[in-house]
Every structure is written in structure tokens, then in C-alpha cells.
Enzyme design. Structure first.
Site, short mmCIF file in Angstrom:
data_model
loop_
_atom_site.label_atom_id
_atom_site.label_comp_id
_atom_site.label_asym_id
_atom_site.label_seq_id
_atom_site.Cartn_x
_atom_site.Cartn_y
_atom_site.Cartn_z
N HIS A 223 43.09 46.10 40.09
CA HIS A 223 41.65 46.27 40.36
C HIS A 223 41.19 47.69 40.09
O HIS A 223 40.11 47.90 39.52
CB HIS A 223 41.33 45.86 41.80
CG HIS A 223 41.65 44.44 42.11
ND1 HIS A 223 41.68 43.95 43.40
CD2 HIS A 223 41.97 43.40 41.30
CE1 HIS A 223 42.00 42.67 43.37
NE2 HIS A 223 42.19 42.32 42.11
N HIS B 64 48.91 37.90 35.45
CA HIS B 64 49.39 39.25 35.18
C HIS B 64 50.62 39.26 34.26
O HIS B 64 50.71 40.08 33.35
CB HIS B 64 49.72 39.95 36.49
CG HIS B 64 48.56 40.05 37.42
ND1 HIS B 64 47.41 40.74 37.09
CD2 HIS B 64 48.35 39.55 38.66
CE1 HIS B 64 46.55 40.66 38.10
NE2 HIS B 64 47.10 39.94 39.05
#
Length: 300
Positions: free
Chosen positions: A78, A264
Site C-alpha cells: 500500500h 502479489h
């Protein structure tokens, strides 16, 4: 000339670690030209620095971890997404634990903090990675693909057979720019299923997870009283994650990215596949800002 960026001054904040549940200090410091993005563990003696590099990524439970020997910094996606969104090239990020604080589960708080430090242009050309031919990564039915494109476009599709995930809101496309990222992507929060939470906490994971930093989903829908920030917040958050994951190649990428159920691990594998063949890409700079296909926020 489109120049590299860092911050003018130090910014300090704190938050809760998603997995540890403990308070984590985070500091953003200006960095030198071509220094890249560096995470510094200040809770260790001496402090340990880890470069934000796709080749140092190891996936943990639903997050990206930078690992150097026995030292890690986790849940970096993030903050990396916010850094990419503002076009920051060089930055030192100090953390007082093995993970970045989760804040509200989006990149929005990091955008706010970084803007408090004021963007500062440096006297060196900003570098981009231009994808020259298609590159893909596949795991089971999941895929992540780069194709040449003048700009940075992200197309993402999730596939959840669940009442909370309306079919018409499981795909999204954005043409990346600072404005689009800040207003349409950065506020999208991470999400998780309530049925998984007890198991995770029993295994000392997600100890800091709450409805203040994630969208909770039960068998029928969204648990959070305030509901969703966007009708397609789930897929927007996957785009947010991808922006952060892909910035780990070291520079902003110029390409079209297509992700189908990608996470990811697959995003990172795509970067490794790109780097496995030097003919897949080239490093480019722009002498004239007008020629850059990606628009960033103006630096005063």
C-alpha cells in the site's frame, strides 16, 4: 526534462501492524538521486536497510514482504502504491517493526502523509521501464500480462461467487495518472472474509485486523456499517495492490497490465519474467515533459 522526485522534508506517523497488532512508527525521509526506495528497520541495532526490489520479495499471507537474509519488512504494497501514485523515485522509509502499519487498509493515508512532506524535484532525469514485447506469468487459472502500450493502463478482473461481489463490479480499467490514482484508486481498502479471521488470529496473523482497516465480508455481504467507498471497491483495491507490486521493479512501467485473479505472488513473478530477458524492456527518459505518456501531479 522530467525530473526525479523525493520529499522536501521528513514526515513522521504511526499506525497498527496488520499482523502484529502492535503500534508501528513510520518515517518518510528525502533520499538522494538514483537512491530508489529504501526501507530501514530502525528497531534493529544497527538499523538494517532493504532496497525495494522485486528480486527481494517473498510472499507471506496475502501481502508482499521484502526479505534480506533474516530481516524482513512486510505489508509494503500500500505504501509502495502511494509512492508510485505520486511519482516519487527516491525515498527512505523508516519503520519500527517488521511490517508497515496498515492505516485504514488503503493507500489514502500514505498519500496524505507524503504530500505533507512536499514533493521535491531533483536534478536528474526520471527513468521509466518501457515494455517492448508481451510478457506473461501464469499460475493455474490466474494470469498477469504486460503488453506494449503508450502509458500505463491497468485492467483487472476478480472472480468471486459471493453475494457481496456483484458480477458487474468485478472488472475495472484505469489509465494511470496521479489524478486518477489519488481520486479513483488510493481510497480502496483491503478486504477479507470474517470466517477466516478466527483461524488467522489463532495462528498469530491478522492480530491488528479490524473493520477500521479492512472491508469485512460475511456469508451475506459487507459487514462494515459504512458500506463500500466505491461500488467496485474490491477490484479497485486489487489495482491498488498491483500498482504497488509493479513499482518494485525500480521505476514506473510503461505498458498495459492485464490481471485476472492475480495476486502479489503472480505480480512479482511477472516482474521476474520481464527481468529474465533484457530484450523485454528498455530504460527511457523524457527531455520534454509533454512527451511523457504518464501525467503526474505538478511540483511547485
Amino acid at each position: 526534462m522530467l525530473k526525479q522526485r523525493t520529499l522536501k522534508r521528513v514526515v513522521k506517523a504511526s499506525g497498527i501492524g496488520l499482523h502484529s497488532g502492535q503500534k508501528v512508527m513510520i518515517n518518510f525521509l528525502p533520499h538522494t538521486v538514483d537512491g530508489g526506495i529504501v526501507f530501514r528497520r530502525i528497531d534493529l541495532d544497527p538499523p538494517v536497510e532493504i532496497q525495494a526490489d522485486s528480486l527481494l520479495i517473498q510472499e507471506a499471507f496475502m501481502c508482499s514482504n521484502l526479505v534480506l537474509e533474516d530481516v524482513k519488512v512486510g505489508t509494503i504494497e500500500h505504501v509502495m502504491s502511494a509512492i508510485a501514485g505520486l511519482g516519487i523515485d527516491n525515498l527512505i522509509i523508516e519503520v519500527s517493526a517488521s511490517e508497515v502499519p496498515i492505516m485504514d487498509g488503503s493507500a489514502g493515508p500514505f498519500i496524505y502523509l507524503l504530500m505533507q512532506g512536499e514533493l521535491h524535484e531533483q536534478d536528474a532525469p526520471k527513468k521509466f521501464i518501457k515494455i517492448l514485447k508481451p510478457v506473461e506469468a501464469l499460475i493455474d487459472d490466474k494470469r498477469a500480462i504486460f503488453t506494449p502500450h503508450e502509458g500505463f493502463q491497468l485492467n483487472f478482473t476478480i472472480d468471486f461467487d459471493h453475494p457481496a461481489f456483484a458480477k458487474e463490479y468485478q472488472s475495472a480499467t484505469i489509465d494511470f495518472s496521479t489524478e486518477v490514482f489519488v481520486y479513483e484508486v488510493s481510497g480502496a481498502r483491503t478486504f477479507g472474509f470474517m470466517k477466516d479471521l478466527d483461524y488467522l488470529k489463532a495462528n498469530n496473523l491478522a492480530l491488528g485486523a479490524s473493520l477500521d482497516n479492512a472491508i469485512g465480508v460475511d456469508d451475506t455481504g459487507v459487514v462494515n456499517e459504512e458500506g463500500l467507498r466505491f461500488s467496485d471497491e474490491f477490484v479497485r483495491h486489487k489495482i491498488l495492490d498491483a500498482v504497488g507490486d509493479l513499482y518494485l521493479m525500480g521505476h514506473q512501467i510503461i505498458a498495459k497490465f492485464d490481471g485476472y485473479k492475480s495476486g502479489h505472488a503472480l505480480n512479482n513473478q511477472l516482474l521476474r519474467n520481464v527481468q529474465s530477458d533484457p530484450s523485454n524492456y528498455e530504460i527511457v527518459t523524457f527531455d520534454d515533459i509533454k512527451n511523457c505518456p504518464i501525467q503526474y501531479v505538478h511540483v511547485a
